[in-house]
Design an enzyme around this catalytic site. Structure first.
Site: not given
Ligand code: CAA
Length: 257
Positions: A66, A111, A114, A134
């Site tokens: 998400a 997500g 999911e 999460e």
């Molecule tokens: N939401 C918003 N933006 C995201 C994102 C997310 N879930 N995941 C990645 N991005 C964005 C980053 O902010 C970054 O943007 P900028 O270039 O503007 O800074 C871009 O995508 C590239 O990401 P990274 O620089 O972080 O890339 P990386 O290769 O270093 O890492 C990753 C990749 C491990 C996937 C890392 O991006 C990450 O951990 N992302 C979040 C994963 C996460 O926690 N997902 C769960 C979300 S909560 C959820 O899903 C809840 C639900 O069930 C309702």
């Protein structure tokens, strides 16, 4: 390249949906769900639909979860509405009458996982990474993982993943039954072709009936579910497919459905 966040590619009733926000690793915001719901409204009316494939744009991610930027400042009411929109949309994806398959081409987190769980099955590239991280953000999964993950991989493994937030690689995802197959990233397209050929060679009513029997039967006790199978089996004989399929077998030729 279109500006759509859900890119639709239709080949002979096999529809490939690509979630496309590559700069945010295809993170799911409310606009993505609104667009996906609109695409589903179209697919739900299609009698020629054979299968739906869903994947992510770009080289790195299926879906990284998400959209954290959108969620960060939500009130409980807004969070409830966001989860409600997502759950309703993923339910509509899940109950499409044809096989729905996730082609997981990279990060498949939160997500993203999911979405894969709402699909009938998933195949993954060998570089894919899965997880429900999460809890590391101070929240829990909100798009169905606390319920669909234990149903797919068992409660102990679901609790392991959902409480530690640890990430697993494609090999572990295969071992625990989260995905059906793992292949090199550039083989996903060939898999999609192979699947199209296989499904197009089968009776479309039979394929839809097989999906319905499995899905609807899982919500029932075994005797009721077996009775459902019998009804759907018998119903096949009311159509033209058994005549063609079994006639072709007897005539030693390929069926034409
Ligand atoms: N939401 C918003 N933006 C995201 C994102 C997310 N879930 N995941 C990645 N991005 C964005 C980053 O902010 C970054 O943007 P900028 O270039 O503007 O800074 C871009 O995508 C590239 O990401 P990274 O620089 O972080 O890339 P990386 O290769 O270093 O890492 C990753 C990749 C491990 C996937 C890392 O991006 C990450 O951990 N992302 C979040 C994963 C996460 O926690 N997902 C769960 C979300 S909560 C959820 O899903 C809840 C639900 O069930 C309702």
């Amino acid at each position: 390249m279109s500006d759509n966040m859900i890119v639709v590619d239709d080949k002979a009733g096999v529809v490939r949906l690509t979630i496309s926000r590559p700069k945010a690793l295809n993170a799911l915001n409310s606009a993505v769900f609104t667009e996906l719901a609109s695409v589903l409204s179209d697919l739900e009316t299609r009698h020629d639909l054979r299968a739906v494939l869903i994947t992510g744009a770009g080289e790195k991610a299926f879906v990284a979860g998400a959209d954290i930027a959108e969620m960060r400042d939500m009130t409980p009411e807004q969070a409830r509405a966001f989860a409600g929109q997502a759950l309703q949309t993923l339910k509509r994806l899940e109950v499409l009458p044809v096989p729905v398959v996730a082609l997981v081409n990279g990060f498949c987190l939160g997500g993203g996982c999911e979405i894969a769980l709402a699909c009938d099955w998933a195949v993954a590239s060998d570089n894919a990474i899965f997880g429900q991280p999460e809890v590391s953000l101070g929240i829990i999964p909100g798009f169905g993982a606390t319920q669909r993950l234990p149903r797919r991989v068992g409660p102990a493994m679901a609790l392991d993943l959902a409480t530690t937030g640890r990430k697993i690689d494609a090999a572990e995802a295969l071992r625990i039954g989260l995905v059906n197959r793992v292949m090199p990233r550039d083989a996903l397209d060939a898999y999609a072709e192979e699947l199209t050929t296989q499904l197009s060679g089968n009776g479309p009513v039979a394929v839809r009936s097989a999906k319905r029997a499995v899905h609807d039967g899982l919500d029932q006790d075994l005797d009721s579910a077996l009775a459902l199978e019998t009804s759907l089996f018998a119903l096949c004989f009311a159509g033209e497919e058994p005549g063609e399929g079994m006639g072709a077998f007897m005539a030693k030729r390929k069926p034409r459905f």
